[in-house]
Design a protein around this motif. Structure first.
Motif, mmCIF file in Angstrom:
data_model
loop_
_atom_site.group_PDB
_atom_site.id
_atom_site.type_symbol
_atom_site.label_atom_id
_atom_site.label_comp_id
_atom_site.label_asym_id
_atom_site.label_seq_id
_atom_site.Cartn_x
_atom_site.Cartn_y
_atom_site.Cartn_z
ATOM 1 N N ARG A 1 16.287 -18.175 3.533
ATOM 2 C CA ARG A 1 16.891 -19.165 4.418
ATOM 3 C C ARG A 1 15.777 -19.911 5.133
ATOM 4 N N LEU A 2 15.980 -21.209 5.348
ATOM 5 C CA LEU A 2 14.989 -22.046 6.012
ATOM 6 C C LEU A 2 15.471 -22.443 7.398
ATOM 7 N N GLN A 3 14.524 -22.855 8.234
ATOM 8 C CA GLN A 3 14.850 -23.391 9.550
ATOM 9 C C GLN A 3 13.848 -24.485 9.889
ATOM 10 N N TYR B 1 16.421 -31.288 8.004
ATOM 11 C CA TYR B 1 16.993 -30.084 7.410
ATOM 12 C C TYR B 1 18.055 -30.429 6.358
ATOM 13 N N PRO B 2 18.983 -31.361 6.641
ATOM 14 C CA PRO B 2 19.962 -31.724 5.595
ATOM 15 C C PRO B 2 19.311 -32.285 4.326
ATOM 16 N N GLU B 3 18.216 -33.028 4.477
ATOM 17 C CA GLU B 3 17.518 -33.554 3.299
ATOM 18 C C GLU B 3 16.896 -32.423 2.489
ATOM 19 N N VAL B 4 16.381 -31.414 3.170
ATOM 20 C CA VAL B 4 15.808 -30.255 2.483
ATOM 21 C C VAL B 4 16.895 -29.510 1.720
ATOM 22 N N ILE B 5 18.037 -29.328 2.346
ATOM 23 C CA ILE B 5 19.153 -28.640 1.681
ATOM 24 C C ILE B 5 19.587 -29.418 0.440
ATOM 25 N N LYS B 6 19.678 -30.736 0.546
ATOM 26 C CA LYS B 6 20.039 -31.566 -0.612
ATOM 27 C C LYS B 6 19.007 -31.403 -1.726
ATOM 28 N N PRO C 1 8.216 -27.509 12.209
ATOM 29 C CA PRO C 1 7.895 -27.413 10.778
ATOM 30 C C PRO C 1 8.996 -26.654 10.046
ATOM 31 N N LEU C 2 9.171 -26.974 8.779
ATOM 32 C CA LEU C 2 10.128 -26.256 7.950
ATOM 33 C C LEU C 2 9.558 -24.875 7.661
ATOM 34 N N GLN C 3 10.283 -23.835 8.040
ATOM 35 C CA GLN C 3 9.790 -22.469 7.891
ATOM 36 C C GLN C 3 10.823 -21.579 7.229
ATOM 37 N N VAL C 4 10.309 -20.506 6.614
ATOM 38 C CA VAL C 4 11.171 -19.478 6.038
ATOM 39 C C VAL C 4 11.666 -18.607 7.188
ATOM 40 N N ALA C 5 12.979 -18.604 7.405
ATOM 41 C CA ALA C 5 13.568 -17.846 8.509
ATOM 42 C C ALA C 5 13.930 -16.424 8.095
ATOM 43 N N LYS C 6 14.404 -16.261 6.877
ATOM 44 C CA LYS C 6 14.900 -14.951 6.434
ATOM 45 C C LYS C 6 14.748 -14.835 4.936
ATOM 46 N N ILE C 7 14.401 -13.636 4.478
ATOM 47 C CA ILE C 7 14.322 -13.345 3.049
ATOM 48 C C ILE C 7 15.264 -12.185 2.754
ATOM 49 N N ARG C 8 16.144 -12.386 1.794
ATOM 50 C CA ARG C 8 17.111 -11.360 1.399
ATOM 51 C C ARG C 8 16.413 -10.295 0.548
ATOM 52 N N ASN C 9 16.691 -9.028 0.828
ATOM 53 C CA ASN C 9 16.134 -7.925 0.033
ATOM 54 C C ASN C 9 16.587 -8.037 -1.418
#
Length: 123
Positions: free
Chosen positions: A20-22, A66-71, A30-38
């Motif tokens: 997941r990003l934030q 953030y919406p542009e990154v998701i797209k 900055p766009l960062q990695v918020a969470k990594i799923r096991n």
């Protein structure tokens, strides 16, 4: 994020990638990695929580909302390459798949360009 090391992370096989990003331009973060799923592709790639995402499949992220990154992420069907910036002092975690020695794994389907690791090996 200050100084850090640049690392290339690659994943194949399509979504879900398992992270997941934030952040983003509209949040002035900055766009960062918020969470990594096991047990995910992300956890097996060497991606770490807190990594700053510099580019996704060659697309710079600094000016994306953030919406542009998701797209952009939703448009990726098979192969994901991310240039990330890792804070100095954040330990590198080798991918979960330890069936190969780390160097062979790095050259395999999950490629990681680790500038500091190469520098340490040369010292």
């Amino acid at each position: 994020m200050g100084t850090g090391d640049f690392i290339c992370i690659s994943m194949t096989g399509g979504a879900p990638w398992g992270f997941r990003l934030q952040g983003g331009k509209e949040q002035k973060q900055p766009l960062q990695v918020a969470k990594i799923r096991n047990q995910s592709k992300a956890s097996g790639s060497g991606l770490c929580e807190g990594d700053e995402v510099v580019s996704i499949n060659g697309n710079p992220c600094a000016d994306l909302t953030y919406p542009e990154v998701i797209k952009l992420m939703e448009s990726i069907t098979d192969s994901l390459q991310m240039l990330i910036k890792r804070r100095v002092g954040t330990p590198f975690l080798f991918p979960e798949d330890q069936s190969h020695p780390p160097f062979l794994h790095l050259l395999g389907y999950t490629s990681l360009l680790i500038v500091t690791l190469a520098n340490q090996l040369m010292d």
